[in-house]
Scaffold this active site. Sequence first.
Site, PDB file in Angstrom:
ATOM      1  N   GLY A  66      38.926  38.072  41.658  1.00 15.29           N
ATOM      2  CA  GLY A  66      39.906  38.015  40.581  1.00 15.29           C
ATOM      3  C   GLY A  66      40.865  36.882  40.883  1.00 15.29           C
ATOM      4  O   GLY A  66      41.965  37.104  41.379  1.00 15.29           O
TER       5      GLY A  66
ATOM      6  N   LYS B 259      56.816  50.590  39.994  1.00 14.67           N
ATOM      7  CA  LYS B 259      56.528  49.376  39.233  1.00 14.67           C
ATOM      8  C   LYS B 259      56.224  49.714  37.773  1.00 14.67           C
ATOM      9  O   LYS B 259      56.574  48.956  36.868  1.00 14.67           O
ATOM     10  CB  LYS B 259      55.379  48.582  39.852  1.00 14.67           C
ATOM     11  CG  LYS B 259      55.268  47.188  39.215  1.00 14.67           C
ATOM     12  CD  LYS B 259      54.302  46.249  39.895  1.00 14.67           C
ATOM     13  CE  LYS B 259      54.263  44.913  39.153  1.00 14.67           C
ATOM     14  NZ  LYS B 259      53.131  44.064  39.567  1.00 14.67           N
TER      15      LYS B 259
END
Lengths: 301, 301
Positions: free
Chosen positions: A7, A184
């Site tokens: 990625g 988060k």
Amino acid sequence: MRIAIVGSGALGLFYGAHLQRAGNDVRFLLRRDYDAITKNGLQVRSINGDFHLPVVSGFRQAAEIGPVDLVVIGLKTWANDRYPELVGPLVGPETMILTLQNGLGNEERLAELFGADRVYGGVAYLGANREEPGTVCHLAAGRIILGPIMAHNSGHAEELAGLFSAAGIPCHAVADIQRARWEKLVWNIPFNGLCALMQRPVDVLLASSKTTEIISRIMREVIAAANAQGLREPIPDAYADEMITFTRAMTASYRPSMQIDRAEGRPLELEALIARPLQAGQDRGVDMPLTAALYALLDLP
Amino acid sequence: MRIAIVGSGALGLFYGAHLQRAGNDVRFLLRRDYDAITKNGLQVRSINGDFHLPVVSGFRQAAEIGPVDLVVIGLKTWANDRYPELVGPLVGPETMILTLQNGLGNEERLAELFGADRVYGGVAYLGANREEPGTVCHLAAGRIILGPIMAHNSGHAEELAGLFSAAGIPCHAVADIQRARWEKLVWNIPFNGLCALMQRPVDVLLASSKTTEIISRIMREVIAAANAQGLREPIPDAYADEMITFTRAMTASYRPSMQIDRAEGRPLELEALIARPLQAGQDRGVDMPLTAALYALLDLP
């Protein structure tokens, strides 16, 4: 240490470049940037100082890389059904896997596929974009909080944190990575969601007291969902105000990743970032009307 | 009866044309369509049969019309600060004023300016658009529910209802026009709001079970706000389901007026349609998080 980056978007390129600069043998699985990086190397433009890596090991297939000591995953979560193909060939008996992806469900899926004992979760606070092929632009922050899935691996998690720290990335290990993930999400769900929905940057949303109130309410829904999951230490409601204050201090006109993805017509990380946390909250009886509305509207065809 | 139409959009033109066809002396205050209508008359394209009025009395200034028996107001509510200029010259000692505008606050403002005794409120269920100047297109429904501000005027309200009925418009008078207003808001707030926000017609929203659930929750917020106002008879929660079923049966791809206004860059009727009902609910302690979110997002610059 031999490290594979799976990625290679802004996040993967940024952390991979730092790990290579610190002396590790880093191998990037590349798609869009393959030609540029294998030919000209990797350019990092950073608020901490620019640097260039003239020689970078880029590959098109995971099988060409083979087993490594550590796999760092920065995939968009909607590509997680490609874990077997993209990660499988990189895994040997001693390989550790660290996912720095957003949202919920990534560690669990990796653990199912490759065994929980090798899986670590990390939460990256990083503002970075890709620019032209071969260049990554670092705009803000960069620290990582990571932790093991299996409690007995806390020593290895400390070693991983040391690996990033040695590469100039502020990083520390925690026992409860789920709490860090939810923290988060308290930021990600309202800001990624609303900025993507409205196609407005964070400062425009916070310039309206009415929208700020909605953001604060969504944050409190996510905190309630988090605290219903049995975290070792609950997230206090005041964390919502802290996050709003923190965001007011951010770069003007900051656009969260989901806003950019939507503007550019790419798939959104709705499942990991909104749908799973919503379901996790609702499964524990937490009412999350605003989060549910955000998901419903972002998911409209 | 001498009738002035103030606000000659689709609604004003549609009802004015019917009142004129039934033999009333109707005078239209015109802006966009002045030239076309004074020259060629008014064309009504209707699901109940088209008709044309070759001679129509159009005016540019209310003072040219002078006092009438009845003023029918179809203005967009954001133009309400022009009531003195647009309505004032039409009011004589016996003049009745009927506002068919959307949302809350219109009757109250008219009562302040011209006295409550002459003011009547009406809720129009009409699907109509303007097309080229001089033409109005009738797509759906058309009935009116109206009532007086002052209870002793219920007889006059019945007469007004008879005036519309005689013109082929289904119309009846009610004692509690506020309840009728709130009933329409139960539909208007979620559908006008969400269709405008998302720029999607009603059927696209109802094709998603997640969005349908959000619509239903907004409706129940509005019902709770309505019932906190001390209506003579409360609106049952089941009214939300009825409205959703009703909407599923509507013309495919129906676009509420606020969706069209937003698509065409015109001001939105946010104040009367969303902000005032929200404030009215919150003033009575009703929590309306989804309605507040809708307002916040639609009001973003």
